[in-house]
Every structure is written in structure tokens, then in C-alpha cells.
Design a protein around this motif. Sequence first.
Motif, short mmCIF file in Angstrom:
data_model
loop_
_atom_site.label_atom_id
_atom_site.label_comp_id
_atom_site.label_asym_id
_atom_site.label_seq_id
_atom_site.Cartn_x
_atom_site.Cartn_y
_atom_site.Cartn_z
N UNK A 67 28.31 23.10 -15.98
CA UNK A 67 28.19 22.12 -17.07
C UNK A 67 28.71 20.75 -16.67
N UNK A 68 29.88 20.72 -16.00
CA UNK A 68 30.45 19.43 -15.60
C UNK A 68 29.53 18.67 -14.66
N UNK A 69 28.93 19.39 -13.71
CA UNK A 69 27.98 18.77 -12.78
C UNK A 69 26.79 18.20 -13.55
N UNK A 75 24.25 12.55 -18.07
CA UNK A 75 24.93 11.86 -19.16
C UNK A 75 25.24 12.75 -20.34
N UNK A 76 26.17 12.26 -21.17
CA UNK A 76 26.67 13.07 -22.27
C UNK A 76 25.58 13.32 -23.33
N UNK A 212 32.14 11.72 -18.40
CA UNK A 212 31.28 12.49 -17.52
C UNK A 212 31.97 12.80 -16.20
N UNK A 213 32.69 11.82 -15.66
CA UNK A 213 33.41 12.04 -14.41
C UNK A 213 34.56 13.02 -14.60
N UNK A 219 35.18 20.79 -13.23
CA UNK A 219 34.37 21.88 -12.68
C UNK A 219 34.39 21.92 -11.16
N UNK A 220 34.52 20.73 -10.52
CA UNK A 220 34.45 20.69 -9.06
C UNK A 220 35.70 21.34 -8.45
N UNK A 221 35.49 22.21 -7.50
CA UNK A 221 36.62 22.86 -6.84
C UNK A 221 37.44 23.70 -7.79
N UNK A 222 36.75 24.35 -8.76
CA UNK A 222 37.45 25.11 -9.80
C UNK A 222 38.36 26.18 -9.20
N UNK A 223 37.84 26.97 -8.29
CA UNK A 223 38.63 28.08 -7.77
C UNK A 223 39.75 27.59 -6.84
N UNK A 224 39.54 26.44 -6.20
CA UNK A 224 40.63 25.85 -5.44
C UNK A 224 41.75 25.39 -6.38
#
Length: 425
Positions: A67-69, A75-76, A212-213, A219-224
Motif C-alpha cells: 500500500x505504501x508503495x 497519490x493519496x 505519501x512519502x 512499508x519500505x524495508x518493513x522486515x528490516x
Amino acid sequence: MTTADRSFSLRGVAVAAFLPTLLFSIGEGSIIPLIPLVAHDLGASLAIAGFIAAMVMLGELIGDIPSGWLVSRIGERNSMIGASFLTILAVLVCIVAPNPLVLGIGIFVVGIATAVFALARHAFMTSYVPLAYRARALSTLGGIFRAGWFVGPFIAAGLISLTGGTQAVFWVFIACCLGAAAVLLLLPDPDRLFGAPELAAAPDGTVKHAGAEFVAEESHGLFRSIWMHRAVLLRLGTGAGLVGALRASRTVILPLWAVSIGIDAPAIALIIGIAGGLDFALFYASGQIMDRFGRMWTALPSMIGMGLGFLVLAFTHNLPNNVGWFIGVAMFLALANGIGSGLLMTVGADLAPPDNPAPFLGAWRFTGDLGSATAPLAVAAMIAAASLGVASGVMGIVGLIGAALLGRYLPRYAPRRPAAPRPHS
């Protein structure tokens, strides 16, 4: 406070964010209590009906990751519109479903679309609502979501009484999604309506809306991020996951229990609607209690109350007045859940590193959603292996364990007045 802050009014975002949210949540609130009944009518056992009802939460968990990507790319507003039309397609699948399997697929996609809509809505508020107003705006947004879940079941009860079937309720969700999409499509450019949004630089150097950012960073690098903050997530995050588990189990166990003791569809919707009203009535009081007395004063009453409610329910199935007991426990669980409104978002904000909160908040939200997704599946498995009463009893014990974890770790990681951020690893 800037000139933009002084001229801003929460009424200005009412149409852009609050009205679509209200419409979407009314539609969702109208069908969620009836999913087990619809599955049962298609030939599903109680266990399979519980599994199908769990598909909403599982879809939301899976939908959290992309979703974040998606929001950062299109855009929202476009994301909310797209989620509304995806929901319409999913609900049409539910309407024509010839068997429980197809119904489960449709409900799963509804969960994915809900995750996209919710994250895009949050990003919109972050981009366009000044910081001085943001807490009030998000609190109001949460209250509006609960209002939709209060109104939806009453609409469902009325339609079922008029038509004699549950199919019309799915069309309510479609109408609500069309209404939400129409509001968003007809809305003037938000930049003209609210002024220039807050901007943020993405890692690739491009400049995007801050909201949005922010959700993209969540979401980016969630598991990290989960690994980096494993200490607090393993301790306090487990308690948060059990909060999500109890809340999600309530939305599955209560409709299944009603079906099991022979309550008809209009009565199920009416009872759950009244319970939703009690839940909705407490969202503001919960925030006041947390701000004045600390997070523990809502966390422990909420979890202990839900745990005891499920334990009592477990022993009422075969009582002569089982319907009366069901109604009483449903109302008690609503009160217990309502007093914990906003708990997870508030504690997450308390714990997040001020210099870079997004990755931690993404990991924290995923932890809560993991509990929300796995608990209903566990409930369905327990019903298949034992009984609905056993499932309710086990969830009651889980609630008391969650209360113990929150009581142990909230003072350590999220005291009432944190002096300084505590390292999470």
C-alpha cells in the motif's frame, strides 16, 4: 504557528477526507457482521464461516505491504478512488458467489482494498493537515470510522427486514464506495482547496507529498525495521498484537455465536449496531483518559474487560437465556473495546524515534495487524477442532495474558511522561 496553520479549519477537510471515510466505513460496517451468516447460507460450517470472516483481516495484513508503495506512486486521492473501485469489484464477486470459496476470495480482496484506502487516507491527512491540527484531525477520523461501523449494521438490519435476504446489504457497500469515489473525483484540486501540501524528499531525490512519502517509508524495508526494533516489538509489540487479536476475534466470534444460537440476520445486525454505538461513544473519552492519567488506564481496563467478556461468553451457549447473555456480553465487549480506542496509535507515536518515526510506525502497525489477522484464523481452527465455546474461552485467556504484558512493559517503554526516547534494540 504559520499563517497557513492559522487559516486552516478542520471543516475544510470534512468533504475531502471525513465524508469518503464515513461512506466507506458505513458500507464495510453493514456487511462485516453478516459475513458468517452469508457463508453459512452457502453451506459453510461454523469453522469455515469463521475462516471466511477472517479473510478481511488477512487481506488487510497482506495489503499493508504494497500500500505504501502504491500511494507514493499514484497519490493519496487516486489511491482512495482506486481502492473504492477495487472494493466494488470484490463485493460483486461476493454477490454472485456460488460457494464459500468464491465468497472468501471476494472478502479477501475487500481486505486488501481496505488497507489501501486506510493508508491513503492517513497519507492525505499528513500531507494537508498542519501539525498543530493533526492529532485532532486523526482522532476525528478514528471517530468517524467507528461512526460508520455504528450506522452500517442498522442500515443492514432495515434492508434485511424489508427484502427478506442479505444480498441487498452488499449493494449498500457498492453504493457507499460509488459515493466515496464520486466525492473524491468531484473534489477540486486539494492544492487549491487546502493550500500547498507539506513536501518531503524521497531517497531517490524526488520531492513528493509528505504523507505519501511517510507511508512509503513505513512499508519500505518493513522486515528490516522489525528486526532493528525487535526488543520493544517482542515485548510491548506482542501486547499490541494481542490487542489486535482480541478486537478482530470479537468481529468474528460474535456473529458466529449469534448464528449458532439461532438469532436471525436482522437481529444480528441490530445487536451489533447497538454495540457499535457504545464503542463509538467512548472514543473521545479514551483519549482524554490517556492524556490525563496515562496509557495504562485505558490499556488494562480494555484488555481485562475483553478477556473477561470472552470467558463469560464461553459458558453461556447452552443456557436457557443464551440470547440475553449474548446481548449482554456483546454490549460489555463494546464498552471494553471502546475504552481502548486509539491505544495502539497513541503508544506507537510515543515509542517512535522523533528523528525518523516512519519505519518504526510501519513495524508497529504490522505487529498489531499480524495479531488481527492470525487470531480469527486461530478461532476458526479451534472451532473445527473443538467448539465455538472453547474458542471464546481461549481468546478470553489471551486477553488476560495481553493485559499482563501491557501492564509489565507499558511503564518501561511508554511511561506517562517519557524523559527521553528509549533505544529499541
